[in-house]
Design a protein around this motif. Structure first.
Motif, PDB file in Angstrom:
ATOM      1  N   GLU A  84       0.868  -1.175   0.000  1.00  0.00           N
ATOM      2  CA  GLU A  84       0.000   0.000   0.000  1.00  0.00           C
ATOM      3  C   GLU A  84       0.903   1.223   0.000  1.00  0.00           C
ATOM      4  N   SER A  86       1.949   5.156  -1.948  1.00  0.00           N
ATOM      5  CA  SER A  86       1.525   6.289  -2.765  1.00  0.00           C
ATOM      6  C   SER A  86       2.396   6.362  -4.009  1.00  0.00           C
ATOM      7  N   LYS A  88       3.745   8.798  -5.077  1.00  0.00           N
ATOM      8  CA  LYS A  88       4.878   9.669  -4.762  1.00  0.00           C
ATOM      9  C   LYS A  88       6.048   8.890  -4.171  1.00  0.00           C
ATOM     10  N   ASP A  89       5.767   7.680  -3.676  1.00  0.00           N
ATOM     11  CA  ASP A  89       6.813   6.869  -3.053  1.00  0.00           C
ATOM     12  C   ASP A  89       7.447   5.876  -4.023  1.00  0.00           C
ATOM     13  N   GLN A  98       6.163   9.862 -10.128  1.00  0.00           N
ATOM     14  CA  GLN A  98       5.569  11.178 -10.341  1.00  0.00           C
ATOM     15  C   GLN A  98       6.303  11.935 -11.444  1.00  0.00           C
TER      16      GLN A  98
END
Length: 270
Positions: A84, A86, A88-89, A98
């Motif tokens: 789980e 993001s 962005k990670d 991104q």
């Protein structure tokens, strides 16, 4: 494809995969990373989309150096394909997801094949990844003969550079670069992997394996280096310059202008 089974074939965004391969090589010394991420993550993702609770891979990665205790269970740990996180990670080939979207204009839908699947989706589907090698004795030579007799699999008609085999790890031309970079970074190459497995399976002796490693390990991937450099849009000199950044100094010495392993296996006493 002619073995008598229906199938889904996924074709990735080839421009994206090429971009990721180049950056994975230049940034990480790991040109095979995009291939491996797609190979490991796509099947679980498709299983969730199609509501198929069982995914079967071949042999456990413990056969190639992962923790040997992984062989004690039939399933792959979900941490290898589920998380789980993001966007962005997430980083692919040393470039953030991104940035791939914002700067390089790739679509999120193109990137998702490389991403881990949500644990929530895994739990909802009840999906598990199992290894066929847990249920069937996994002997590479026997699997090779079975594949030739029952599928359209064809080995090389010559020895694979860097090793002595003709049938192992022929998925992609980048395989050749993968094993070459592995040699530079870790001091072990394709012949080491192949020999270690055949020694464990009783096909060759340790002495024979060491001799094969001494003769073939670390061999330069001459056959496909031009194709791979063209694919990554780099020159051969850029390839050599980049790969030297990843050479491990505790493993290598330069003797009379030639890189040599400090402690090659054929000089080890047992």
């Amino acid at each position: 494809l002619n073995a008598g089974f229906a199938n889904y074939t996924y074709n990735q965004n080839k421009k994206l995969h090429r971009f990721l391969t180049k950056n994975a090589f230049l940034n990480l010394g790991h040109p095979f990373q995009p291939f491996i991420l797609g190979q490991k993550n796509l099947a679980p993702r498709l299983s969730v989309l199609l509501d198929i609770p069982l995914v079967i891979f071949g042999e456990n990665e413990a056969e190639y150096g992962n923790a040997i205790e992984d062989n004690e269970k039939p399933t792959r740990d979900s941490k290898y394909y589920s998380a789980e996180v993001s966007i962005k990670d997430l980083v692919l080939g040393g470039v953030s997801a991104q940035e791939l979207i914002d700067k390089h204009q790739f679509k999120l839908s193109d990137l998702e094949a490389y991403f881990p699947t949500s644990p929530y989706e895994i739990e909802k589907t009840g999906m598990e990844v199992h290894y066929l090698g847990y249920y069937v004795k996994w002997h590479p030579q026997d699997v090779y003969y079975y594949s030739v007799e029952n599928t359209d699999f064809m080995p090389n008609d010559h020895r694979t550079e860097g090793s002595f085999s003709k049938y192992s790890s022929l998925d992609d031309k980048i395989d050749w670069l993968h094993y070459h970079t592995t040699t530079i970074k870790f001091g072990i190459g394709r012949a080491t992997y192949d020999s270690a497995q055949e020694i464990r399976n009783g096909d060759i002796t340790r002495e024979e394996g060491v001799a094969l490693i001494k003769r073939f390990d670390g061999e330069f991937p001459q056959q496909y280096i031009k194709d791979c450099c063209e694919y990554m849009d780099i020159t051969l000199q850029e390839y050599h310059d980049a790969i030297e950044k990843f050479r491990s100094p505790h493993l290598w010495d330069k003797v009379n202008g030639i890189w040599q392993l400090k402690k090659p296996i054929w000089k080890e006493k047992i």
